[in-house]
Design an enzyme around this catalytic site. Structure first.
Site, PDB file in Angstrom:
ATOM      1  N   ASP A 116       0.851  -1.178   0.000  1.00 50.30           N
ATOM      2  CA  ASP A 116       0.000   0.000   0.000  1.00 50.30           C
ATOM      3  C   ASP A 116       0.895   1.238   0.000  1.00 50.30           C
ATOM      4  OD1 ASP A 116      -1.743   2.044   0.505  1.00 50.30           O
ATOM      5  OD2 ASP A 116      -2.595   1.181   2.321  1.00 50.30           O
ATOM      6  N   ARG A 130       5.118   1.987  10.372  1.00 47.55           N
ATOM      7  CA  ARG A 130       5.111   3.198   9.559  1.00 47.55           C
ATOM      8  C   ARG A 130       6.115   4.180  10.159  1.00 47.55           C
ATOM      9  NH1 ARG A 130      -1.431   3.853   8.326  1.00 47.55           N
ATOM     10  NH2 ARG A 130      -1.668   1.844   7.289  1.00 47.55           N
ATOM     11  N   GLN A 147      -4.461  -3.369  12.515  1.00 47.34           N
ATOM     12  CA  GLN A 147      -5.854  -3.204  12.087  1.00 47.34           C
ATOM     13  C   GLN A 147      -6.408  -4.512  11.545  1.00 47.34           C
ATOM     14  OE1 GLN A 147      -5.403   0.053   9.264  1.00 47.34           O
ATOM     15  NE2 GLN A 147      -5.311  -1.320   7.535  1.00 47.34           N
ATOM     16  N   ASP A 197     -14.013   7.565   4.737  1.00 48.61           N
ATOM     17  CA  ASP A 197     -13.515   7.288   6.085  1.00 48.61           C
ATOM     18  C   ASP A 197     -14.668   7.298   7.085  1.00 48.61           C
ATOM     19  OD1 ASP A 197     -10.931   7.215   5.139  1.00 48.61           O
ATOM     20  OD2 ASP A 197     -10.406   9.229   5.854  1.00 48.61           O
ATOM     21  N   GLU A 250     -10.641   9.075  13.363  1.00 51.24           N
ATOM     22  CA  GLU A 250     -10.846   8.120  12.269  1.00 51.24           C
ATOM     23  C   GLU A 250     -10.708   6.695  12.778  1.00 51.24           C
ATOM     24  OE1 GLU A 250      -8.499   6.457   8.395  1.00 51.24           O
ATOM     25  OE2 GLU A 250      -8.378   8.630   8.743  1.00 51.24           O
ATOM     26  N   SER A 290     -10.723   3.429   7.142  1.00 51.39           N
ATOM     27  CA  SER A 290     -10.667   3.910   5.767  1.00 51.39           C
ATOM     28  C   SER A 290     -11.071   2.740   4.884  1.00 51.39           C
ATOM     29  CB  SER A 290      -9.253   4.390   5.428  1.00 51.39           C
ATOM     30  OG  SER A 290      -9.177   4.781   4.073  1.00 51.39           O
TER      31      SER A 290
END
Length: 345
Positions: free
Chosen positions: A57, A111, A126, A246, A259, A262
């Protein structure tokens, strides 16, 4: 830390032992509800993929993946996944999943370029999910129906959490509100995208912002999206572009929008080529993932990611994601959090 939100008078409602028990309860209950709502089966997922296949991604297109050489593959480079948005679609084809059914998995990522604050960590966990759809399902109405199902699972999880820990009180509204990013800009033309999200979430409590990735009337995007998984450029019957969005809620603990997910209907051949051209990424057409899609080797699909630590944070009324997960934080942030009543794991 200038980006750290320190709620006045914050005190965790659960101690660390109760918190760990709550995390287990929430994760087990929610994933079973999600699987039932969307007819998903669990699959095992990779932590890393080979570089150069177009499978990882790309998020907003600027984040650097963590890479390492593989000795037994002649030092070929592997990348730690940012998410499994593309890998899942390949897996749907490999497992020959029928329309109306899908898969979900535990996604763990690093990340390294993330800006750390109450919600953002170097470590991302997630539930990544993906389901096969038909051509007639590629519409806003279908997308919104799936969003309502996911939101229903979130509210059931909130009910269970509050029943288990009576000191936690529910706050999520019964229904989720839908709005397109262009409508949001029209409502709040003088605000930034983040300020618009705060305003609409405070008004409705739970919101799905649609059409994220394409340019709006001001020539800017509400937020960035890679051009090769969500379909954000297809124009619907209502004249608004985008089949993605979102799930956001208003989080009273931090006094801001939050959030949770997504997601979106994925690109078909036409929207893939269109979005690659819009973003000047036509060279990706030659990559393995893109060739599979362009040669009809993958099904049409819808999918997304739902933050595990984020969902637990909301359900347990925590002020910092580091109260839910173990990660690395700047020492001054740890000290500030401790002084503000946030005990980071």
């Amino acid at each position: 830390m200038s980006k750290l939100i320190k709620p006045q008078g914050y005190k965790a409602l659960l101690d660390m032992r109760q918190t760990e028990q709550g995390i287990k309860l929430i994760k087990e209950f929610f994933q079973q509800n999600l699987a039932t709502e969307l007819r998903l089966r669990r699959v095992t997922a990779p932590l890393f993929v080979l570089q150069g296949l177009g499978i990882n991604d790309d998020l907003n297109g600027v984040e650097r993946p963590v890479t390492f050489p593989i000795k037994d593959l002649g030092d070929a480079k592997a990348e730690v996944v940012h998410s499994l948005a593309k890998w899942k679609r390949l897996t749907l084809a490999e497992y020959n999943i029928e329309p109306g059914y899908g898969i979900y998995t535990d996604m763990n990522a690093i990340r390294a370029d993330e800006e750390l604050d109450n919600l953002h960590s170097l470590y991302v966990d997630q539930w990544d999910w993906e389901a096969v759809v038909t051509k007639k399902d590629r519409c806003v109405e279908f997308l919104e129906d799936v969003v309502r199902r996911i939101y229903a699972a979130i509210r059931r999880t909130e009910y269970l959490t509050c029943e288990t820990y009576p000191q936690i009180k529910p706050f999520l509204p019964e229904k989720i509100h839908f709005i397109h990013a262009q409508e949001l800009l029209d409502m709040y033309p003088d605000k930034t995208p983040k300020e618009r999200e705060d305003a609409i979430c405070e008004k409705y409590g739970a919101v799905f912002v649609e059409g994220i990735g394409g340019k709006l009337s001001d020539g800017k995007k509400h937020d960035g999206r890679a051009p090769d998984y969500d379909d954000w450029s297809t124009v619907a019957e209502n004249g608004k572009a985008g089949l993605n969005g979102d799930i956001l809620i208003w989080y009273p603990i931090l006094g801001r929008s939050f959030e949770l997910s997504s997601m979106g209907i994925r690109v078909d051949k036409e929207s893939l080529l269109r979005q690659l051209k819009l973003e000047g990424k036509e060279d990706r057409e030659k990559l393995f993932f893109h060739q599979q899609l362009l040669n009809d080797k993958m099904p049409l699909s819808i999918g997304g990611g739902i933050g595990q630590s984020r969902l637990c944070m909301v359900m347990l009324h925590k002020a910092h994601i580091g109260e839910i997960q173990a990660s690395i934080w700047p020492e001054d942030m740890r000290e500030e959090c401790k002084a503000a009543g946030m005990q980071l794991i």
